[in-house]
Design a protein around this motif. Sequence first.
Motif, PDB file in Angstrom:
ATOM      1  N   LEU A  46       0.813  -1.215   0.000  1.00  0.00           N
ATOM      2  CA  LEU A  46       0.000   0.000   0.000  1.00  0.00           C
ATOM      3  C   LEU A  46       0.845   1.263   0.000  1.00  0.00           C
ATOM      4  CD1 LEU A  46      -3.148  -0.580   2.242  1.00  0.00           C
ATOM      5  CD2 LEU A  46      -2.896  -0.742  -0.230  1.00  0.00           C
ATOM      6  N   ASP A  47       2.013   1.220   0.619  1.00  0.00           N
ATOM      7  CA  ASP A  47       2.915   2.365   0.556  1.00  0.00           C
ATOM      8  C   ASP A  47       3.203   2.758  -0.895  1.00  0.00           C
ATOM      9  OD1 ASP A  47       3.411   3.412   3.015  1.00  0.00           O
ATOM     10  OD2 ASP A  47       5.481   2.750   3.156  1.00  0.00           O
ATOM     11  N   VAL A  48       3.478   1.760  -1.716  1.00  0.00           N
ATOM     12  CA  VAL A  48       3.813   2.009  -3.122  1.00  0.00           C
ATOM     13  C   VAL A  48       2.584   2.436  -3.896  1.00  0.00           C
ATOM     14  CG1 VAL A  48       4.715   0.964  -5.235  1.00  0.00           C
ATOM     15  CG2 VAL A  48       5.729   0.378  -3.013  1.00  0.00           C
ATOM     16  N   ILE A  49       1.467   1.747  -3.700  1.00  0.00           N
ATOM     17  CA  ILE A  49       0.243   2.058  -4.448  1.00  0.00           C
ATOM     18  C   ILE A  49      -0.233   3.478  -4.164  1.00  0.00           C
ATOM     19  CG2 ILE A  49      -2.211   1.485  -4.638  1.00  0.00           C
ATOM     20  CD1 ILE A  49      -1.475  -1.424  -4.393  1.00  0.00           C
ATOM     21  N   PHE A  50      -0.086   3.927  -2.927  1.00  0.00           N
ATOM     22  CA  PHE A  50      -0.488   5.288  -2.569  1.00  0.00           C
ATOM     23  C   PHE A  50       0.607   6.316  -2.840  1.00  0.00           C
ATOM     24  CE2 PHE A  50      -3.913   3.266  -0.169  1.00  0.00           C
ATOM     25  CZ  PHE A  50      -4.937   4.188  -0.265  1.00  0.00           C
TER      26      PHE A  50
ATOM     27  N   VAL B 107     -14.182  -6.340 -13.051  1.00  0.00           N
ATOM     28  CA  VAL B 107     -13.203  -5.303 -13.352  1.00  0.00           C
ATOM     29  C   VAL B 107     -12.386  -5.728 -14.563  1.00  0.00           C
ATOM     30  CG1 VAL B 107     -11.241  -3.967 -12.503  1.00  0.00           C
ATOM     31  CG2 VAL B 107     -13.042  -4.665 -10.908  1.00  0.00           C
ATOM     32  N   ALA B 108     -12.458  -4.945 -15.628  1.00  0.00           N
ATOM     33  CA  ALA B 108     -11.639  -5.212 -16.803  1.00  0.00           C
ATOM     34  C   ALA B 108     -10.232  -4.663 -16.589  1.00  0.00           C
ATOM     35  CB  ALA B 108     -12.271  -4.570 -18.040  1.00  0.00           C
ATOM     36  N   GLU B 109      -9.300  -5.109 -17.419  1.00  0.00           N
ATOM     37  CA  GLU B 109      -7.937  -4.580 -17.332  1.00  0.00           C
ATOM     38  C   GLU B 109      -7.945  -3.092 -17.703  1.00  0.00           C
ATOM     39  OE1 GLU B 109      -5.586  -6.296 -16.093  1.00  0.00           O
ATOM     40  OE2 GLU B 109      -6.642  -8.211 -16.050  1.00  0.00           O
ATOM     41  N   ASP B 110      -7.278  -2.286 -16.920  1.00  0.00           N
ATOM     42  CA  ASP B 110      -7.252  -0.836 -17.137  1.00  0.00           C
ATOM     43  C   ASP B 110      -5.803  -0.362 -17.102  1.00  0.00           C
ATOM     44  OD1 ASP B 110      -7.605   1.865 -17.276  1.00  0.00           O
ATOM     45  OD2 ASP B 110      -9.101   1.990 -15.670  1.00  0.00           O
ATOM     46  N   ARG B 111      -5.239  -0.127 -18.264  1.00  0.00           N
ATOM     47  CA  ARG B 111      -3.834   0.264 -18.341  1.00  0.00           C
ATOM     48  C   ARG B 111      -3.586   1.667 -17.809  1.00  0.00           C
ATOM     49  NH1 ARG B 111      -1.915  -2.156 -24.258  1.00  0.00           N
ATOM     50  NH2 ARG B 111      -2.378  -4.359 -23.764  1.00  0.00           N
ATOM     51  N   ARG B 112      -4.642   2.448 -17.678  1.00  0.00           N
ATOM     52  CA  ARG B 112      -4.458   3.801 -17.144  1.00  0.00           C
ATOM     53  C   ARG B 112      -3.992   3.763 -15.691  1.00  0.00           C
ATOM     54  NH1 ARG B 112     -10.230   6.237 -18.682  1.00  0.00           N
ATOM     55  NH2 ARG B 112     -10.749   4.214 -17.758  1.00  0.00           N
ATOM     56  N   LEU B 113      -4.344   2.685 -14.981  1.00  0.00           N
ATOM     57  CA  LEU B 113      -3.943   2.589 -13.587  1.00  0.00           C
ATOM     58  C   LEU B 113      -2.429   2.551 -13.442  1.00  0.00           C
ATOM     59  CD1 LEU B 113      -6.521   0.026 -12.151  1.00  0.00           C
ATOM     60  CD2 LEU B 113      -6.406   2.480 -11.701  1.00  0.00           C
ATOM     61  N   ILE B 114      -1.766   1.883 -14.397  1.00  0.00           N
ATOM     62  CA  ILE B 114      -0.304   1.808 -14.349  1.00  0.00           C
ATOM     63  C   ILE B 114       0.293   3.207 -14.447  1.00  0.00           C
ATOM     64  CG2 ILE B 114       1.743   0.877 -15.470  1.00  0.00           C
ATOM     65  CD1 ILE B 114       0.033  -1.435 -16.459  1.00  0.00           C
ATOM     66  N   GLY B 115      -0.254   4.014 -15.356  1.00  0.00           N
ATOM     67  CA  GLY B 115       0.225   5.382 -15.505  1.00  0.00           C
ATOM     68  C   GLY B 115      -0.032   6.221 -14.270  1.00  0.00           C
TER      69      GLY B 115
ATOM     70  N   VAL C 212      -0.309   5.169 -11.107  1.00  0.00           N
ATOM     71  CA  VAL C 212       0.595   4.766 -10.028  1.00  0.00           C
ATOM     72  C   VAL C 212       2.004   5.296 -10.278  1.00  0.00           C
ATOM     73  CG1 VAL C 212       1.688   2.789  -8.891  1.00  0.00           C
ATOM     74  CG2 VAL C 212      -0.760   2.738  -9.393  1.00  0.00           C
ATOM     75  N   SER C 213       2.431   5.270 -11.563  1.00  0.00           N
ATOM     76  CA  SER C 213       3.771   5.779 -11.886  1.00  0.00           C
ATOM     77  C   SER C 213       3.875   7.277 -11.634  1.00  0.00           C
ATOM     78  CB  SER C 213       4.123   5.462 -13.341  1.00  0.00           C
ATOM     79  OG  SER C 213       3.281   6.167 -14.235  1.00  0.00           O
ATOM     80  N   GLU C 214       2.747   7.980 -11.664  1.00  0.00           N
ATOM     81  CA  GLU C 214       2.723   9.411 -11.373  1.00  0.00           C
ATOM     82  C   GLU C 214       2.556   9.697  -9.887  1.00  0.00           C
ATOM     83  OE1 GLU C 214      -0.215  11.405 -13.725  1.00  0.00           O
ATOM     84  OE2 GLU C 214       0.222  10.177 -15.494  1.00  0.00           O
ATOM     85  N   GLY C 215       2.469   8.636  -9.090  1.00  0.00           N
ATOM     86  CA  GLY C 215       2.290   8.816  -7.654  1.00  0.00           C
ATOM     87  C   GLY C 215       0.859   9.018  -7.229  1.00  0.00           C
ATOM     88  N   LEU C 216      -0.103   8.718  -8.141  1.00  0.00           N
ATOM     89  CA  LEU C 216      -1.518   8.849  -7.819  1.00  0.00           C
ATOM     90  C   LEU C 216      -2.093   7.484  -7.459  1.00  0.00           C
ATOM     91  CD1 LEU C 216      -2.731  11.187 -10.704  1.00  0.00           C
ATOM     92  CD2 LEU C 216      -2.403  11.809  -8.306  1.00  0.00           C
ATOM     93  N   PRO C 217      -2.811   7.370  -6.355  1.00  0.00           N
ATOM     94  CA  PRO C 217      -3.422   6.088  -6.015  1.00  0.00           C
ATOM     95  C   PRO C 217      -4.616   5.793  -6.918  1.00  0.00           C
ATOM     96  CG  PRO C 217      -4.077   7.746  -4.431  1.00  0.00           C
ATOM     97  CD  PRO C 217      -3.051   8.387  -5.313  1.00  0.00           C
TER      98      PRO C 217
END
Length: 271
Positions: free
Chosen positions: A46-50, A229-237, A239-244
């Motif tokens: 959760l530290d990383v995801i948030f 829940v379908a696969e959502d590639r936007r989530l990867i972006g 998280v990489s921006e530091g957004l949960p």
Amino acid sequence: MGAVIAFVPASGGVGSSTLAAAVSVRAAAAGRSVAAVDLDHWSGCLDVIFGLEQQPGWRWPELAEVAGVVDGLGLADELPYSCGVPVLSGATGAGWASAGKAAGEAAGEAGAGRAWLDTVPDVVAGLADAHAVTVLDLPRDPSVLAAVSLLVDAVVVVMGSQVPQLASASAVVSGIRGLLRGARDSDRPWDTEPLLPIEPWVVLRGSRVEPDFQDLVIDQLDVPLVATVAEDRRLIGEVSEGLPPGARGRGDVVRAADELLLRLTGQAIAA
């Protein structure tokens, strides 16, 4: 005490922690007080995801000497925040069981792990007493769910759509059902009111989930399928921006999180 919702992955890589984080963020966005607790004592995910891994604040090792129910508001003030959510996580990859050694409970990994589990109910109860929603991110370790089984109002099993994942989900759901029933049927001399039974909820994740397959899952597991829940590639972006997950308020994960919160709220009203 506020509502406590726990997330358990039926197998690896199904996004259980992601969904737990999204539920936390969406609850905060709806104006509810919320706390997120990472109980997977080997990942610190959760530290990383948030996006909080570099932020100061307390983690589980700071709570090694807890004895008795904690002050939930006071603890929340010491935790790192993201999107209005205080997050209690661990030192990433360190294994939080080592925190138990600081309390002098026992030497060795097993004793330290037991010491950490002994503190978990007091910490969760304190946070739940101070927040409308407390979200727990659990591992596939029945001892961790057993530690909080008398506190949770809902347990969400997140499963994948492949055949091996369905088989794994069947075993996990059966085990969770038995654990929850056993814990709630046990004698509790301090509590005169019986606890309501809990049936696990299921969230199904996959690239394409047809209605016939959803019906198969419901029939096979004999539990409510709350969301897909379908696969959502936007989530990867994100998280990489530091957004949960859930911070931008769109996508399948957000829809599933909102559905879970509505169901949790409706359950509380019915009770």
